[in-house]
Enzyme design. Structure first.
Site, PDB file in Angstrom:
ATOM      1  N   HIS A  44      43.476  34.872  44.939  1.00 47.49           N
ATOM      2  CA  HIS A  44      44.106  35.612  46.123  1.00 47.49           C
ATOM      3  C   HIS A  44      45.234  34.660  45.234  1.00 47.49           C
ATOM      4  CE1 HIS A  44      45.538  35.929  50.186  1.00 47.49           C
ATOM      5  NE2 HIS A  44      46.305  36.499  49.724  1.00 47.49           N
ATOM      6  N   GLU A  71      42.326  39.484  45.867  1.00 50.86           N
ATOM      7  CA  GLU A  71      42.511  39.060  47.501  1.00 50.86           C
ATOM      8  C   GLU A  71      44.577  39.393  47.619  1.00 50.86           C
ATOM      9  OE1 GLU A  71      39.342  36.987  49.750  1.00 50.86           O
ATOM     10  OE2 GLU A  71      41.269  35.959  49.674  1.00 50.86           O
ATOM     11  N   HIS A 192      36.844  32.190  54.999  1.00 47.71           N
ATOM     12  CA  HIS A 192      37.748  32.097  55.624  1.00 47.71           C
ATOM     13  C   HIS A 192      37.403  30.240  56.283  1.00 47.71           C
ATOM     14  CE1 HIS A 192      42.631  30.851  55.696  1.00 47.71           C
ATOM     15  NE2 HIS A 192      42.035  29.719  56.981  1.00 47.71           N
TER      16      HIS A 192
END
EC number: 2.6.99.2
Length: 241
Positions: A44, A71, A192
């Site tokens: 990410h 991401e 997450h």
């Protein structure tokens, strides 16, 4: 269907950048995670490159053979250009602000429907699967289907926070959101704050989760158990359910 484990290696890059130089090697971490059984590698990159650098993405794409997931926020032109250049298997669209420490909410797919539809089309034309990061809200997941996305990634921080107080209540909204996603023909990812304790119950209870992306907890556990062993422990947690 056994849920796939994608290892987010951002924290490896955080450690490298804290000292400068190239140690530990992010590229070697990606290679090793793949060799140790990870079903995918996730990164990410943020605009300030405070952990994963754009050059890391290019290096990783050139060498790994497992699924590559990038991401980021498509409202950053630099991010879109990177994804179109690297062409990962999957791009996960996340509505992060530029200076945000970590992801803390999903898209408002009702308000942003047209924008997300346009971006999904851009990535689809490049042959890239699209996943949209969403909160576990039935109307939000249903609206995501109108964007043309292939999958949604359910934001699991709320589940993880409430897991110890009552896992049945903590997972309930995710079960409903997953049912809506399935009804609308969407694949389901999740991520997450999933960890070795709460992962198995989540994948056992939430229907048809195709992939989980885990970084912080897995890398933290690797400090004690070793990276290879930790990846196998997480995969066993998924298999046991």
């Amino acid at each position: 269907m056994l849920t796939k484990l994608s290892v987010n290696i951002n924290k490896i890059a955080t450690l490298r950048n804290s000292r400068g130089g190239s140690r530990p090697s992010v590229l070697q971490a990606a290679i090793d995670c793949q060799a140790f059984g990870a079903d995918g590698i996730t990164i990410h990159p943020r605009p300030d490159e405070r952990h994963i650098r754009y050059s890391d993405a290019r290096e990783i794409a050139g060498i790994i053979t497992t699924e590559f997931n990038i991401e980021g926020n498509p409202k950053e032109d630099k991010f879109v250009q990177l994804v179109l250049e690297v062409r990962p298997a999957q791009v996960t669209l996340v509505p992060d602000d530029p200076g945000q420490l970590t992801s803390n909410h999903g898209w408002d797919t009702i308000k942003e429907r047209t924008y997300l539809r346009d971006m999904t089309e851009v990535f689809h034309k490049a042959g890239i699967r699209v996943s949209i990061f969403t909160d576990p809200v039935e109307s939000i997941v249903a609206a995501a289907a109108d964007t043309g996305t292939d999958r949604v990634e359910l934001y699991t921080e709320d589940y993880a926070r409430h897991y110890q107080q009552g896992r049945e209540a903590a997972v309930a909204t995710y079960v409903k959101a997953a049912q809506v996603a399935t009804t609308h023909g969407l694949g389901i990812n999740a991520g997450h704050d999933l960890d070795m304790d709460n992962l198995g119950y989540f994948t056992r209870t939430v229907p048809r989760v195709q992939e989980v992306s885990i970084g912080h907890a897995l890398i933290a556990d690797a400090l004690y158990y070793g990276l290879e062993n930790t990846i196998q422990l997480y995969k066993r947690a998924i298999a046991r359910g």
